[in-house]
Design a protein around this motif. Sequence first.
Motif, PDB file in Angstrom:
ATOM      1  N   GLN A  11       0.831  -1.212   0.000  1.00 22.64           N
ATOM      2  CA  GLN A  11       0.000   0.000   0.000  1.00 22.64           C
ATOM      3  C   GLN A  11       0.866   1.263   0.000  1.00 22.64           C
ATOM      4  N   MET A  12       1.995   1.234   0.766  1.00 23.19           N
ATOM      5  CA  MET A  12       2.860   2.410   0.808  1.00 23.19           C
ATOM      6  C   MET A  12       3.940   2.244  -0.255  1.00 23.19           C
ATOM      7  N   VAL A  13       4.077   3.230  -1.136  1.00 25.96           N
ATOM      8  CA  VAL A  13       5.043   3.123  -2.231  1.00 25.96           C
ATOM      9  C   VAL A  13       6.184   4.126  -2.048  1.00 25.96           C
ATOM     10  N   THR A  14       7.399   3.659  -2.372  1.00 27.93           N
ATOM     11  CA  THR A  14       8.537   4.572  -2.454  1.00 27.93           C
ATOM     12  C   THR A  14       8.817   4.816  -3.933  1.00 27.93           C
ATOM     13  N   GLU A  15       9.757   5.718  -4.212  1.00 31.52           N
ATOM     14  CA  GLU A  15      10.092   6.010  -5.617  1.00 31.52           C
ATOM     15  C   GLU A  15      10.756   4.809  -6.287  1.00 31.52           C
ATOM     16  N   GLU A  16      11.226   3.861  -5.472  1.00 34.36           N
ATOM     17  CA  GLU A  16      11.858   2.654  -6.037  1.00 34.36           C
ATOM     18  C   GLU A  16      10.843   1.548  -6.310  1.00 34.36           C
ATOM     19  N   THR A  17       9.602   1.754  -5.852  1.00 34.74           N
ATOM     20  CA  THR A  17       8.567   0.744  -6.121  1.00 34.74           C
ATOM     21  C   THR A  17       8.411   0.614  -7.628  1.00 34.74           C
ATOM     22  N   PRO A  18       8.601  -0.578  -8.161  1.00 35.55           N
ATOM     23  CA  PRO A  18       8.551  -0.701  -9.628  1.00 35.55           C
ATOM     24  C   PRO A  18       7.165  -0.360 -10.166  1.00 35.55           C
ATOM     25  N   PRO A  19       7.127   0.505 -11.197  1.00 37.49           N
ATOM     26  CA  PRO A  19       5.818   0.816 -11.793  1.00 37.49           C
ATOM     27  C   PRO A  19       5.160  -0.457 -12.341  1.00 37.49           C
ATOM     28  N   LYS A  20       3.836  -0.499 -12.209  1.00 42.74           N
ATOM     29  CA  LYS A  20       3.069  -1.625 -12.753  1.00 42.74           C
ATOM     30  C   LYS A  20       2.408  -1.148 -14.050  1.00 42.74           C
ATOM     31  N   PRO A  21       1.825  -2.072 -14.811  1.00 35.07           N
ATOM     32  CA  PRO A  21       1.076  -1.595 -15.989  1.00 35.07           C
ATOM     33  C   PRO A  21       0.049  -0.538 -15.567  1.00 35.07           C
ATOM     34  N   ALA A  22       0.004   0.551 -16.289  1.00 30.95           N
ATOM     35  CA  ALA A  22      -0.917   1.634 -15.912  1.00 30.95           C
ATOM     36  C   ALA A  22      -2.358   1.143 -16.069  1.00 30.95           C
ATOM     37  N   ALA A  23      -3.251   1.808 -15.311  1.00 31.08           N
ATOM     38  CA  ALA A  23      -4.661   1.374 -15.345  1.00 31.08           C
ATOM     39  C   ALA A  23      -5.420   2.070 -16.471  1.00 31.08           C
ATOM     40  N   SER A  24      -4.724   3.002 -17.177  1.00 28.11           N
ATOM     41  CA  SER A  24      -5.435   3.750 -18.231  1.00 28.11           C
ATOM     42  C   SER A  24      -4.426   4.373 -19.187  1.00 28.11           C
TER      43      SER A  24
END
Length: 352
Positions: free
Chosen positions: A136-149
Amino acid sequence: MAKILVTGGCGYIGSHTLVDLIENGYDVLCVDNNSRSNAGILQGVERITGKKVKHYKVDLCSFDDTHAIFQENTDIAGIIHFAAYKAVGESVEKPLMYFENNLVSLINLLKCVQEFQTPWFVFSSSCTVYGNPDEQMVTEETPPKPAASPYGYTKQMGEQILSEFQKSNPATSVILLRYFNPVGAHPSIEIGELPIGKPMNLVPAITQTAIGKLPQLSVHGSDYPTRDGSCIRDYIHVSDISHAHTLAIRYLEEGRNLGGCEVLNLGTGNGVSVLEAIHAFEKVSGQKLNYSMGPRRPGDVVAIYANNDRARTRLGWEIKYGLDEMMDTAWKWEVRLKEDKQLFAMVDAQLN
Ligand code: WQD
């Protein structure tokens, strides 16, 4: 004093950022084609700051018109790029319009940055790039996931374009600011959010329901795996967001930046559910909100909020406003829009 070009300066965060930049001693220019905004908001900026902002009513998708601004202002030291379409649902219906508008405008701007060697570039990005994160808590290193839109993809692609551009143009330093959920209005209540049509975002939907412009608020889902079944977001006051932009420019101006393309989360670090936001609004406004539990909204992220350590330590950024002030200023702005015919006319003009 350094001259900062603000694209989308007639928009919600753009107008609040113009105020903060002026109050912190910067010279500003506004570029906005007003396709999704109202130039009348600059009168509010002037009422707050006493400064009349030069406005170029230009579509950044026209390279020639964009280039002419740089020819006329060869002393632009920094750019804060807000101008983009941002309605998630619309982007699903009209993906090509979103890719063309959001990416061509950015590329035209960067061609000018390259030619005129503009030293500082701050990009309006979004927590949307994280998609539905595992944590739930993301840092800038959290890998981006496929965008929802498609809208989310334009932010992910915008970040990639800027990262590659910066590598080949080291004279320009870049900061990517990932906003969480900007809400509220400037404490003066002279400027605020002007949604076009029926608001899709929660807080304007709350205030428009409370003032009677909408019959009832539907809570999009109450069966999520969260503490009260409704989605969790990181709501952050628009004035905290706007001040972070001024601090980012100052960070670059003072040469404290690490170079390259830096990513910073702009959230409070607090997760708030839809129901908690509604109850906070009822508490500060004294209004009983007419809402019902409705179906989930496709594409919604279940829960996300920011780890904001990096922005706080690198920019010296501190959160000034809590959830109560967010709701209080949002409500006071809604009341002002209803009572102040001049402002209301501005909103009307925008809607028609
Ligand atoms: C928040 C929560 C809804 C309306 C937006 C932008 C995104 C980014 C972040 C800019 C969700 C619920 C909403 C309503 C509801 N901003 N809701 N009833 O979806 O987190 O993302 O802010 O970059 O681009 O789209 O914000 O305010 O739409 O929704 O229950 O009438 O409120 O389902 O859980 P979101 P939102």
